[in-house]
Each structure stands twice: as C-alpha cells, then as structure tokens.
Design a protein around this motif. Structure first.
Motif, PDB file in Angstrom:
ATOM      1  N   UNK A  60       0.863  -1.175   0.000  1.00 36.75           N
ATOM      2  CA  UNK A  60       0.000   0.000   0.000  1.00 36.75           C
ATOM      3  C   UNK A  60       0.910   1.239   0.000  1.00 36.75           C
ATOM      4  N   UNK A  61       0.919   2.024  -1.083  1.00 35.26           N
ATOM      5  CA  UNK A  61       1.896   3.118  -1.178  1.00 35.26           C
ATOM      6  C   UNK A  61       1.657   4.200  -0.135  1.00 35.26           C
ATOM      7  N   UNK A  62       2.769   4.888   0.197  1.00 35.29           N
ATOM      8  CA  UNK A  62       2.684   5.940   1.216  1.00 35.29           C
ATOM      9  C   UNK A  62       1.785   7.084   0.769  1.00 35.29           C
ATOM     10  N   UNK A  63       1.718   7.305  -0.543  1.00 38.03           N
ATOM     11  CA  UNK A  63       0.918   8.433  -1.040  1.00 38.03           C
ATOM     12  C   UNK A  63      -0.445   8.001  -1.563  1.00 38.03           C
ATOM     13  N   UNK A  64      -0.942   6.833  -1.092  1.00 38.39           N
ATOM     14  CA  UNK A  64      -2.259   6.361  -1.544  1.00 38.39           C
ATOM     15  C   UNK A  64      -3.311   7.424  -1.261  1.00 38.39           C
ATOM     16  N   UNK A  65      -4.150   7.704  -2.247  1.00 37.56           N
ATOM     17  CA  UNK A  65      -5.144   8.772  -2.128  1.00 37.56           C
ATOM     18  C   UNK A  65      -6.258   8.382  -1.160  1.00 37.56           C
ATOM     19  N   UNK A  66      -6.767   9.386  -0.459  1.00 41.87           N
ATOM     20  CA  UNK A  66      -7.891   9.166   0.457  1.00 41.87           C
ATOM     21  C   UNK A  66      -9.203   9.180  -0.319  1.00 41.87           C
ATOM     22  N   UNK A  67     -10.199   8.497   0.243  1.00 43.43           N
ATOM     23  CA  UNK A  67     -11.504   8.425  -0.413  1.00 43.43           C
ATOM     24  C   UNK A  67     -12.600   8.457   0.632  1.00 43.43           C
ATOM     25  N   UNK A  68     -13.844   8.509   0.178  1.00 42.84           N
ATOM     26  CA  UNK A  68     -14.992   8.543   1.081  1.00 42.84           C
ATOM     27  C   UNK A  68     -15.691   7.187   1.085  1.00 42.84           C
ATOM     28  N   UNK A  69     -16.650   7.026   2.002  1.00 42.67           N
ATOM     29  CA  UNK A  69     -17.298   5.713   2.179  1.00 42.67           C
ATOM     30  C   UNK A  69     -17.917   5.167   0.892  1.00 42.67           C
ATOM     31  N   UNK A  70     -18.681   5.990   0.173  1.00 40.04           N
ATOM     32  CA  UNK A  70     -19.386   5.489  -1.028  1.00 40.04           C
ATOM     33  C   UNK A  70     -18.407   4.988  -2.070  1.00 40.04           C
ATOM     34  N   UNK A  71     -17.277   5.691  -2.227  1.00 39.25           N
ATOM     35  CA  UNK A  71     -16.293   5.280  -3.229  1.00 39.25           C
ATOM     36  C   UNK A  71     -15.502   4.063  -2.764  1.00 39.25           C
ATOM     37  N   UNK A  72     -15.291   3.930  -1.458  1.00 39.94           N
ATOM     38  CA  UNK A  72     -14.611   2.747  -0.929  1.00 39.94           C
ATOM     39  C   UNK A  72     -15.468   1.500  -1.172  1.00 39.94           C
ATOM     40  N   UNK A  73     -16.789   1.613  -0.924  1.00 44.96           N
ATOM     41  CA  UNK A  73     -17.695   0.485  -1.157  1.00 44.96           C
ATOM     42  C   UNK A  73     -17.729   0.126  -2.642  1.00 44.96           C
ATOM     43  N   UNK A  74     -17.708   1.147  -3.494  1.00 48.28           N
ATOM     44  CA  UNK A  74     -17.712   0.909  -4.939  1.00 48.28           C
ATOM     45  C   UNK A  74     -16.444   0.187  -5.367  1.00 48.28           C
ATOM     46  N   UNK A  75     -15.300   0.576  -4.796  1.00 46.40           N
ATOM     47  CA  UNK A  75     -14.033  -0.086  -5.123  1.00 46.40           C
ATOM     48  C   UNK A  75     -14.064  -1.554  -4.708  1.00 46.40           C
ATOM     49  N   UNK A  76     -14.636  -1.846  -3.533  1.00 46.09           N
ATOM     50  CA  UNK A  76     -14.712  -3.238  -3.068  1.00 46.09           C
ATOM     51  C   UNK A  76     -15.547  -4.079  -4.028  1.00 46.09           C
ATOM     52  N   UNK A  77     -16.667  -3.535  -4.481  1.00 47.82           N
ATOM     53  CA  UNK A  77     -17.501  -4.259  -5.443  1.00 47.82           C
ATOM     54  C   UNK A  77     -16.769  -4.442  -6.768  1.00 47.82           C
ATOM     55  N   UNK A  78     -16.091  -3.403  -7.223  1.00 49.82           N
ATOM     56  CA  UNK A  78     -15.360  -3.485  -8.495  1.00 49.82           C
ATOM     57  C   UNK A  78     -14.277  -4.541  -8.420  1.00 49.82           C
ATOM     58  N   UNK A  79     -13.576  -4.596  -7.278  1.00 54.53           N
ATOM     59  CA  UNK A  79     -12.500  -5.577  -7.118  1.00 54.53           C
ATOM     60  C   UNK A  79     -13.036  -7.003  -7.259  1.00 54.53           C
ATOM     61  N   UNK A  80     -14.161  -7.258  -6.608  1.00 53.06           N
ATOM     62  CA  UNK A  80     -14.759  -8.594  -6.668  1.00 53.06           C
ATOM     63  C   UNK A  80     -15.169  -8.944  -8.090  1.00 53.06           C
ATOM     64  N   UNK A  81     -15.694  -7.973  -8.822  1.00 51.16           N
ATOM     65  CA  UNK A  81     -16.227  -8.243 -10.154  1.00 51.16           C
ATOM     66  C   UNK A  81     -15.144  -8.352 -11.228  1.00 51.16           C
TER      67      UNK A  81
END
Length: 921
Positions: A60-81
């Motif tokens: 996990x890079x030191x400069x990983x961008x921050x995000x909000x809850x809705x986008x984090x949930x969307x990323x989790x779904x995208x990863x699975x798919x």
C-alpha cells in the motif's frame, strides 16, 4: 541470475508489476498486469528482456489517495467483479454470462467424475443441451485441461454455436465451413494446419466428413470435441455413414474427450442407438441393455431427461420453461376449393390404379401422387407450382421430401416438387382450375386470420410454419393485408442462412416505449438452427407436417429455455373437409400424439416408409369414397396394420430406453450448495446490477429505468470509457435486462457483461494508478464515522492469490484469485465476507475533518505489517484450507478420483484500508 516464477507470484517487468500465470512452456512467462484484465496478458521470454524480470511486492503506497465511504464500497464491489480466476471448485463460474439452472450442472458433474469425459447428453428439445455442453467446455478450459476444441454440427447450426459460445461463455471461435475454410487456410504456412492456427473452431459436419478432409481432420483434431445433432451421424444414408466414419475415427483416440448431443438418441432403433453408444465406448455397442451392470456403466456416460422430469421432480425448475398450451383449429373449405382437392385426388387415384404391377413402379406412382397432394393441401399457390413444373429431380428423391426429412447436405427443401406425370388434358384442366382459385378468397388463409386476431389483441408474436415456399409468400401477403400495423416477414429457403438470420434479427428492432408486434411466416428451413424464443411466443402449424418430429422441432424454436413469456401457444390447423388432412391426422399425427403421451417424447416414424405410404393412400381413397376393392387389389389394406405395429414396437423400445437410462444418480441438493457458495463469492446478478447503478451514477450518467429494462447511455461517459466500450460494440443507449429470461434486444446484466466488466476494471485501475480517471477520486485509504460498528474497526480490501495443484494423471498447477474484505478490531479479525461488506456499505454518519482522517489512516498503516504477518496471514491460510475442503466435497459428489491441494500466496495484496469509527468521531 535466473529466477523461477510460479503462478501467483508477483514480478516486475517492463517498468510495471505483473501476476505470473500458468506458463505455456518452460522458460517462458505468461504475465497479467496487476491493474489490468485477462485480455492484457503478455507472453515473454526473460532472456530477451532489456531489463531483468525480478520478484516484486504489492504494498500500500505511502501516497495512496484518500476516499470517502461510497467510493470505498464501490471499489470493493469493483474488485470482486474484476476477478476471473475463481478459487472455488467451479472454476468457470466467473466466466459465465448467465445463471445456469441447477439441472444444467448435472452433465458437468458427470464429466468431472470421468478420467476422460465421454458423454451422451440426450435431454429434450429446448432444455439447454448447448448450455450443458458449454459448461463442461468452459470448466475444463478454466481448469487448464482443454487448450483447444472443435464443435461439430450440421451447417445450419454453425452460426448459432458461434453466437452461444461468445455470448454465454466468452469464447471466440471461428467457423470452418465450405465457405470459410479456404480463406482461413490461405494465409497459413505450409506446415501449419487450420486447427493448429485456430484452436477454437465450430466445424460443419458436412464440410469435414468428405473423405479428402476426414483423415486430415482426424490427425489435427483437438482432444475435446462436441458433436451436436449426433443422431444424424448414425443412419443408413451415405452422408450419415460418412459422418459416422469420421466420428468413429475420432473416438479411437482413448484420450479424446467427446460430448455428444441429441434430443432423439434412440427413436426406437436399437441398431442406430448402439452405434451412437459405440462412440462413447466400443463395448457399449454389443452389450445387453437389460443387464443391470451394463446399465450402471452406461449411466456414468448417458444423461436423458424430459422436461416433465425437471418440473415435477426435486429440481424446482418451474419457471425455467413456459407453460405450453396446444389447440387445434378446424376450418371449412369453400365448395370451389373442396371440388379442386377432390378433382386432384381423383386424378391421382387414376394414376395409381393404372400404375404397373411391379413394386417399384407402383411405389413411384404413390410418391408422385402424395407429393402433389401435399401441395394441394398446402395452398392453391403451391398446387399450381407443382402442377406446372415438370419433375426436376429423381423420383427416388421424392420420398424424403414427402415425409419432411432433410437431406444430408442441404437445409429443409421447401420448393414445390414437380409432377412426375405426363401432360394430358386432365392435368391441364387442373392447372386452369388452380389458376382460377388463386384469385379467389382462400378459406385456409381466412381461417388463419380468424385464429390470430384474438391472439394479436393479447399481444402475442406468432411464427406461422408453412411447408412450401409458394404458400409462405401467399400467407405473408395475406397477413400483411389483414394486419397492416404489424411487422410481418417471410423466411424461406430462397434466402441464404445468413440472410435468414439477418431477417429475423431485423424484426427485433423496436421502440423502447412501444415494442412492435410481429408475425414471422417461415418454412421448415427455420425449424432447426435459429432460436426464436426471444422474439416469438406462439407457433401455428399452417401446414400439417407429415413427420411428427417436425412439429416438435417447430415448437422447439419457441418453447425452450430462455423464453421470456410465461405461456407458449401452439395451434394446429386442419380442415375436416380435406381427405388429405384427415388421412395425415388419422395415420400419422394422432398416433404420434398417443405415443408421445405414453412415452413422454415424440418418436419418429419407422424408417421403412412403404407401410406408411400404403396407409396414407388407403385412408385417402376411403375418405374420397373410392372402392375398397381397389385398396385391397393394391394391397394397401395391410399398410396401416404393418405401420402401426412397427411404430408401436419403436415406441415400446423408446419407453424401455427411457426407463433404463433415466438419470437419477445426481441429486440437486448435491449440486446447488457449492454453486451458491461460488455465486456469493463472485457476486450475483443483483449485486452486479447494484454495482453498475452506483458506478454509472458516479460517472455522472445514471441508469434510466424503463419498465422491466434499464438503459445505460454509454455515449455520455468519459472518452476513455467510451472507447473501451466501443470495442465491445456498446454504443448509444445499451438495453439491459435485470432477470432471466432477457427480452429481445437486451442482454442480462451479469458480472461478465462488457459494461459491468469495463466499469469494474476502470474503477480498480483508477484506484491503483493515480493518473487513470483521476477526476473520480477513487482512493485506497479512508476513515469515517458510521453506525455500523461499536468500536474502531479497520477494514482491509484484499486480493488473495492461491496456487491450486490438481493431482491427476497429469498434474497441473493453476492460479486462483479472490477478493476479500476482513474487519479487524484491536489485533484480531472479527468479521469477513458479507458482514464486513455490510459494515463497509453502511453510509457514513458525517464527514470527518481531514486532519482526523489522516491520523486514523496513519495509525492503521503503521499497524498493517504486523497484521499481514499475523491474523491476516492466518485468515488467508484458513481460506486455503476451506477451499481445499470445497474442492474435495465436489469431487466426492462427482465421484472424481483426482485431488486438489490449495496453497496460499503470502502476503496478500492490500488494495484498500479503511477505518470505521463508531458514531461521531
């Protein structure tokens, strides 16, 4: 220094990170980029690279961008798919563009239990044999057991197979037919065969069966073969013998996997059935069907189910098929039409009575007579065509046309046969009478309009099947006058197979708000080869077929798996005033229906057609009032008895065959739980829909709901996404179905739909590569207050990799991947899977100040290394053990002797790290 990489290892090459896939050969690497899809895979030789290929880590890079809850949930779904190499025992599940029914998994389990899968799948028309064969193929491909395959089928089914493989299984195959083979071979080196260059092929049986091609194909043929319409390869005709010789040659290789498909494996012919079984195992051809040990052996290779078996047993598959309502529609002839039919019959009976005493001469007279009668019963237009034409083909070719048998090398013949009789005043008078009827109202056509009118008001879309080309055109013109607001087309044998498909496809075009109602008039060139269930829901037998199997084939184009209508109707038209209709109903169709009710299937006419011909002639003569003495003199009286005896014998054999070989070994409860577990891991269609709705909204182009459909306006998306979608032919407003069966002009929205896959890949890339779709703000870390937890909880979004080793005759090493969410409190994992996903999906209760967010994230990052080496590593190892048990359960259920071991690749990739804070921070 040479470094050996195995599937699942991370490597750095060409300035980026990759995942190693199973290698095609020693010393060569197959690599897929960490942030890409399977389509981005490259093959490289490390010795030829400018920079060395080195081991890599995914941190996990030191400069990983921050995000909000809705986008984090969307990323989790995208990863699975995005993941396509599922770790579960059904490896193919991630590649399917549909939800298979439980019963369709049974042939797959049967194939998995065999060291060399050889199956005869003999399910009823419309149950989904193509799907069942495709499931076996896709699963073996994803297990690394199949690198190349050929589907062998009649020429009119080639395009259908290409479409099904692509649309349902994501497999791009090429057609090998008389029209394509030369073009494909033109650019090949001399030493390379077409089947070496194109590992995935759909091959026309009639092209490849020729002796000059047969031997070459047997040498180059892949070791996995699907044979569709396998019953057409075991007859006595020359073409069928050539097909059988080809398949016998392929079957001699004991390592070749073969799946044979047919809806009519037995048909009362023990010899043909034995030849078919010999392709699975030579000893099956000569063994005793009544021997319990033989049946037990055969049951491992043979599955045969009627539709009624699936909707009345334990399968709970009621909605897999529509309800079928069958009716008869009787109509009266006008005086002029009745007189014309009787005049033709009298003329024909005169021809028969004057025929020579020899068996051949009399039989030819019968055939010519019956051929003319078929046309007369169809329409005045068909009768006129037959009366005007002289015989263009050998008289011996008339018999298969009369009984609606397709020749081995052509589609169903729908041209009217010419008369075999010499021109005389009586014949010329009949021509004039037919010409006069052409301009008069047609009672049969009027009856069709009467039958359709109430149905059209209910919104049905009928297919009207006619026997002859002239009749079809006559009916089309009449229906266009009767229903001017409907789309009405005719498809006949004058069109090429491609033109037929295009004409049917063009009828699907409809306005979204008000779909166009349609009627298709077709000859039997469409009774096989093009599935019509998406566009039509009613079948009208305008002309009675003289082959009862043909009625089943016509209805099977519409009444089949995937029909969106809950009710399918079939209507059989006939006239009680017609001696022709009466004879066919009495001699063939009524008896066929009795046999169907007794056996549950349609049993074809006995192969020897002499008694059938005699019975038809006798029935017509008696209905016309011809002296019974003439029927006795012509020895026609025995025809009905002989035919009925042979047909009932065939039916009894079929009934015994069904009882002997009913597939009861596999139970739905053995299959469903494992499949359901895979669906949960990969994401169901409902979850795919939710993801697409969220993602499209995030891209600023929300889905539009239209009754039962969704519209995705992809042209309004970002230019980069538009280009990606255009590669999949997705432009404009894409019509999506949310449940099976998908209506015409739509595709079911699943995890493999190009829209779902493209959006998921784009979102994952946006999180891993800051320069990709930077405006979305899909970051990899975050913190927010939520009502989902009672204490500070870290949720890690992980990509797990496993090495699967299949211990069989040939040991194989495979790569598997999963997306996982784990929830950590303190130093231990407290939840994972659906629970962790539910917590992540719970909306934040408020915004968190950036300084507070960064503090929570920094602390979580600081603790991450110890978690990766401790509880997360333990979780991944336990998941590997669980997967191994899942594989063992499935292989035990299928009786497979092979074993699978699962090894976790550590550490897992940390895609995202999110901190959930109870209530207000």
């Amino acid at each position: 220094m040479t470094v050996n990489f195995t599937p699942g290892d991370l490597v750095r090459a060409r300035g980026r990170e990759w995942v190693a896939l199973p290698s095609p050969q020693d010393g060569i690497l197959a690599l897929r980029p960490l942030s890409g899809s399977e389509n981005d895979t490259v093959i490289l030789d490390p010795k030829l690279e400018i920079l060395p290929v080195e081991p890599a880590r995914f941190n996990l890079p030191a400069d990983a961008a921050a995000t909000v809850q809705a986008k984090a949930a969307l990323l989790a779904d995208a990863m699975r798919l995005t993941l396509r190499r599922g770790a579960g025992p059904f490896r193919s599940a991630a590649q399917l563009a549909f939800e298979p029914r439980t019963y369709q998994l049974v042939p797959l389990l049967m194939a998995l239990r065999l060291p060399v899968p050889r199956l005869l799948v003999a399910d009823d028309v419309g149950i989904g044999k193509t799907i069942e064969a495709g499931l076996i193929l896709r699963e073996l491909m994803d297990r690394g057991e199949v690198d190349a395959f050929s589907v062998l089928c009649p020429p009119h089914l080639v395009d259908q197979w290409l479409g099904e493989l692509k649309a349902r299984f994501g497999i791009d195959a090429v057609a090998v037919t008389s029209g394509t083979a030369s073009r494909l071979e033109r650019s090949l080196p001399l030493a390379q065969t077409l089947f070496d260059a194109y590992p995935f092929t759909v091959v026309s049986l009639d092209y490849i069966k020729a002796e000059k091609r047969r031997e070459g194909f047997a040498r180059a043929c892949p070791d996995f073969v699907i044979v569709d319409e396998a019953h057409a390869c075991v007859g006595t005709h020359q073409g069928r013998q050539q097909r059988f010789e080809l398949l016998s040659e392929l079957a001699r290789d004991p390592e070749r996997r073969m799946v044979l498909l047919t809806a009519t494996p037995h048909s009362g012919d023990e010899d043909a059935f034995a030849r078919l079984l010999s392709l699975i195992e030579p000893s099956f051809a000569s063994m005793d069907f009544d021997d319990a040990r033989y049946r037990e052996r055969l049951a491992r290779h043979f599955v045969q189910r009627r539709r009624i078996d699936l909707i009345s047993g334990d399968w709970d598959e009621d909605r897999a098929f529509p309800k079928h309502e069958t009716t008869e529609f009787a109509y009266r002839l006008t005086e002029a039409h009745r007189r014309f039919q009787e005049a033709v019959l009298d003329y024909c009976f005169g021809i028969v009575s004057r025929a020579g005493s020899g068996q051949r001469e009399r039989r030819l007279a019968f055939w010519g007579t019956l051929a003319l009668m078929r046309c007369v019963g169809s329409s005045p237009a068909a009768a006129l065509s037959a009366l005007r034409n002289r015989m263009a083909t050998e008289s011996d070719r008339l018999e298969p046309q009369i009984y609606d048998e397709d020749s081995d090398d052509e589609d169903a013949v729908d041209l009217e046969p010419g008369t075999a009789f010499d021109a005389d005043p009586e014949l010329l008078a009949l021509v004039k009478e037919a010409e006069a009827l052409i301009g008069k109202p047609d009672p049969k056509l009027a009856a069709l309009v009467d039958a359709l009118t109430p149905l059209i008001k209910k919104g049905v879309n009928p297919v009207v099947f006619c026997r002859f080309l002239a009749t079809a055109e006559h009916v089309r013109d009449g229906l266009r006058k009767a229903f001017p607001k409907l789309t009405i087309e005719a498809v006949t044998g004058v069109l090429t197979p491609d033109e037929r498909r295009d004409r049917v496809a063009d009828m699907a075009t409809a306005d979204d708000e008000k779909p166009v109602q349609r009627i298709l008039v077709a000859t039997d060139c469409l009774s096989e080869g093009i599935n019509l269930q998406q566009l039509f829901d009613t079948v009208v037998h305008y002309d009675l077929s003289w082959n009862p199997t043909r009625h089943q084939q016509r209805e099977g184009r519409v009444d089949r798996f995937g029909q969106p209508a809950e009710l399918v109707r079939s209507i059989m038209m006939f006239s009680p005033d017609s001696a022709i209709d009466g004879a066919v109903l009495e001699v063939i169709l009524r008896k066929a229906e009795e046999i169907r009710k007794a056996t549950g299937v349609t049993v074809p006419l006995p192969e020897e057609r002499g008694p059938v011909t005699d019975a038809l002639m006798a029935s017509m003569m008696l209905r016309r009032g011809v002296s019974r003495q003439l029927t006795l003199d012509l020895r026609l009286d025995d025809g009905a008895k002989v035919m009925e005896t042979r047909w009932r014998d065939a039916a009894e054999n079929e009934k015994k065959s069904r009882a002997r070989f009913a597939q009861n070994a596999m139970k739905p409860q053995e299959v469903a739980p494992e499949w359901e577990k895979v669906r949960t891991l990969l994401g169901s269609p409902a979850e795919a829909r939710l993801f697409v709705e969220r993602a499209m909204a995030r891209f600023g182009v929300p889905l539009e709901t239209r009754k039962t459909l969704l519209l995705a306006h992809v042209d309004a998306l970002d230019a980069g996404l538009r280009e990606r979608l255009k590669e999949h032919d997705l432009t404009g407003s894409v019509r999506l179905a949310t449940a099976e069966p998908a209506p015409s002009g739509t595709a079911l929205l699943t995890r493999t739909h190009p829209l779902t896959a493209t959006l998921a890949e784009a979102l994952v890339e946006a999180s891993l590569d800051p320069e990709s779709l930077s405006g979305l703000g899909i970051g990899r870390v975050g913190a927010w207050p939520t009502a989902a937890v009672q204490q500070v909880t870290r949720i890690a979004l992980l990509r797990l990799r496993f090495k699967l080793t299949v211990h069989a005759r040939k040991e194989r090493l495979l790569l598997a991947e999963e997306a996982a969410l784990v929830a950590i409190q303190g130093g231990g994992i407290v939840a994972f899977g659906d629970t962790a996903r539910e917590w992540l999906n719970t909306p934040a209760t408020s915004d968190l100040a950036p300084v507070a967010r960064d503090r929570f994230v920094a602390k979580a990052r600081e603790d991450l290394p110890s978690l990766l080496g401790g509880p997360i590593a333990d979780f991944v190892r336990s998941r590997a053990q669980e997967l191994m048990q899942d594989h063992a359960r499935l292989r035990a259920a299928s009786g497979s002797a092979s074993r699978v071991t699962v090894e976790a690749v550590l550490p897992p990739d940390v895609i995202g790290l999110f901190v959930l804070i109870p209530g207000e921070a």
